[in-house]
Design a protein around this motif. Sequence first.
Motif, PDB file in Angstrom:
ATOM      1  N   ALA A 238     -10.620  15.921  -7.320  1.00 21.38           N
ATOM      2  CA  ALA A 238      -9.967  16.280  -6.053  1.00 21.38           C
ATOM      3  C   ALA A 238      -9.373  15.131  -5.335  1.00 21.38           C
ATOM      4  CB  ALA A 238     -11.101  16.979  -5.208  1.00 21.38           C
ATOM      5  N   SER A 239      -8.587  15.072  -4.552  1.00 18.76           N
ATOM      6  CA  SER A 239      -8.020  14.246  -4.083  1.00 18.76           C
ATOM      7  C   SER A 239      -7.251  14.583  -2.679  1.00 18.76           C
ATOM      8  CB  SER A 239      -6.989  13.468  -4.796  1.00 18.76           C
ATOM      9  OG  SER A 239      -5.797  14.294  -4.989  1.00 18.76           O
ATOM     10  N   VAL A 240      -7.123  13.648  -1.748  1.00 20.71           N
ATOM     11  CA  VAL A 240      -6.612  14.039  -0.329  1.00 20.71           C
ATOM     12  C   VAL A 240      -5.245  13.087  -0.052  1.00 20.71           C
ATOM     13  CG1 VAL A 240      -7.099  13.730   2.128  1.00 20.71           C
ATOM     14  CG2 VAL A 240      -8.768  14.245   0.677  1.00 20.71           C
ATOM     15  N   GLN A 241      -4.235  13.733   0.410  1.00 19.88           N
ATOM     16  CA  GLN A 241      -3.088  12.843   0.495  1.00 19.88           C
ATOM     17  C   GLN A 241      -2.732  12.559   2.008  1.00 19.88           C
ATOM     18  OE1 GLN A 241       0.315  14.973  -0.834  1.00 19.88           O
ATOM     19  NE2 GLN A 241       1.884  13.369  -0.358  1.00 19.88           N
TER      20      GLN A 241
ATOM     21  N   SER B  76       1.625  10.093   2.230  1.00 17.85           N
ATOM     22  CA  SER B  76       2.269  10.108   0.895  1.00 17.85           C
ATOM     23  C   SER B  76       1.488   9.286  -0.258  1.00 17.85           C
ATOM     24  CB  SER B  76       3.845   9.432   0.906  1.00 17.85           C
ATOM     25  OG  SER B  76       3.747   8.154   0.980  1.00 17.85           O
ATOM     26  N   GLN B  77       0.418   9.189  -0.252  1.00 17.23           N
ATOM     27  CA  GLN B  77      -0.495   8.222  -0.787  1.00 17.23           C
ATOM     28  C   GLN B  77      -1.769   9.317  -1.214  1.00 17.23           C
ATOM     29  OE1 GLN B  77       0.105   5.424  -2.328  1.00 17.23           O
ATOM     30  NE2 GLN B  77      -1.515   5.386  -3.616  1.00 17.23           N
ATOM     31  N   ARG B  78      -2.151   9.384  -2.591  1.00  9.51           N
ATOM     32  CA  ARG B  78      -3.348  10.331  -2.964  1.00  9.51           C
ATOM     33  C   ARG B  78      -4.203   9.328  -3.215  1.00  9.51           C
ATOM     34  NH1 ARG B  78      -2.000  15.463  -2.715  1.00  9.51           N
ATOM     35  NH2 ARG B  78      -3.794  15.972  -4.015  1.00  9.51           N
ATOM     36  N   VAL B  79      -5.526   9.842  -2.415  1.00 12.18           N
ATOM     37  CA  VAL B  79      -6.682   9.259  -2.166  1.00 12.18           C
ATOM     38  C   VAL B  79      -8.049   9.851  -2.683  1.00 12.18           C
ATOM     39  CG1 VAL B  79      -8.374   8.170  -0.853  1.00 12.18           C
ATOM     40  CG2 VAL B  79      -5.874   8.020  -0.196  1.00 12.18           C
TER      41      VAL B  79
ATOM     42  N   ALA C  97     -10.976  12.299  -2.987  1.00 13.48           N
ATOM     43  CA  ALA C  97     -11.735  12.931  -2.127  1.00 13.48           C
ATOM     44  C   ALA C  97     -13.194  12.423  -1.815  1.00 13.48           C
ATOM     45  CB  ALA C  97     -11.829  14.497  -2.251  1.00 13.48           C
ATOM     46  N   LYS C  98     -13.854  11.999  -2.743  1.00 17.69           N
ATOM     47  CA  LYS C  98     -15.215  11.675  -2.512  1.00 17.69           C
ATOM     48  C   LYS C  98     -15.047  10.336  -1.793  1.00 17.69           C
ATOM     49  CE  LYS C  98     -17.560  13.231  -6.836  1.00 17.69           C
ATOM     50  NZ  LYS C  98     -18.339  12.577  -7.844  1.00 17.69           N
ATOM     51  N   GLY C  99     -14.142   9.235  -2.023  1.00 13.89           N
ATOM     52  CA  GLY C  99     -13.882   8.310  -1.219  1.00 13.89           C
ATOM     53  C   GLY C  99     -13.673   8.403  -0.112  1.00 13.89           C
ATOM     54  N   PHE C 100     -12.723   9.306   0.251  1.00 14.14           N
ATOM     55  CA  PHE C 100     -12.244   9.530   1.518  1.00 14.14           C
ATOM     56  C   PHE C 100     -13.123  10.399   2.550  1.00 14.14           C
ATOM     57  CE2 PHE C 100     -10.537  12.552   4.811  1.00 14.14           C
ATOM     58  CZ  PHE C 100      -9.792  11.948   5.609  1.00 14.14           C
ATOM     59  N   ILE C 101     -14.031  11.086   2.068  1.00 10.75           N
ATOM     60  CA  ILE C 101     -15.371  11.785   2.837  1.00 10.75           C
ATOM     61  C   ILE C 101     -16.349  10.714   2.920  1.00 10.75           C
ATOM     62  CG2 ILE C 101     -16.991  13.445   2.507  1.00 10.75           C
ATOM     63  CD1 ILE C 101     -14.185  14.857   3.161  1.00 10.75           C
ATOM     64  N   LEU C 102     -16.394   9.928   2.067  1.00  7.57           N
ATOM     65  CA  LEU C 102     -17.685   8.703   2.670  1.00  7.57           C
ATOM     66  C   LEU C 102     -17.335   7.907   3.608  1.00  7.57           C
ATOM     67  CD1 LEU C 102     -20.064   6.928   1.361  1.00  7.57           C
ATOM     68  CD2 LEU C 102     -18.179   5.592   0.341  1.00  7.57           C
ATOM     69  N   VAL C 103     -15.900   7.295   3.436  1.00  9.39           N
ATOM     70  CA  VAL C 103     -15.410   6.460   4.490  1.00  9.39           C
ATOM     71  C   VAL C 103     -15.388   7.140   5.849  1.00  9.39           C
ATOM     72  CG1 VAL C 103     -13.336   5.049   5.164  1.00  9.39           C
ATOM     73  CG2 VAL C 103     -14.297   4.850   2.827  1.00  9.39           C
TER      74      VAL C 103
END
Length: 123
Positions: free
Chosen positions: A14-17, A20-23, A25-31
């Motif tokens: 899973a990733s979040v955009q 225009s950059q894919r990140v 999802a786990k890292g995004f949710i953590l931060v």
Amino acid sequence: MLQAYIPRNLRVRASVQIASQRVPAKGFILVAGVVFIGGMLVVFGTDLERVVWVVGIIVAIGLIVIEGRLWGRSSQEIARIVMRHYRRSRRLRRAPITLTLPPEAASTSVAARRPRWMEEGSS
């Protein structure tokens, strides 16, 4: 007809955009979660500088663990790698290099020529 072997361990993560950059999802949710909790601590009166340091350390450790797990390493192995790199950085600092040049001898060399494009007669 084209065929390709698909590995068994191929997984879509899973990733979040964002912009225009894919990140991941786990890292995004953590931060995002840690920053939100830090913001709430500041609102409730905790010292801002202390919150910034704690949030930064938690985010760094969390991202290292998440990324390491994505590479197939255990948390203990990641901790060992990080500590090894932390200790090694002190050994890599070098003393400034001092260089002693001999005094210049009296030069009998001809003055350097000007480039052709700067000469008056060239066209």
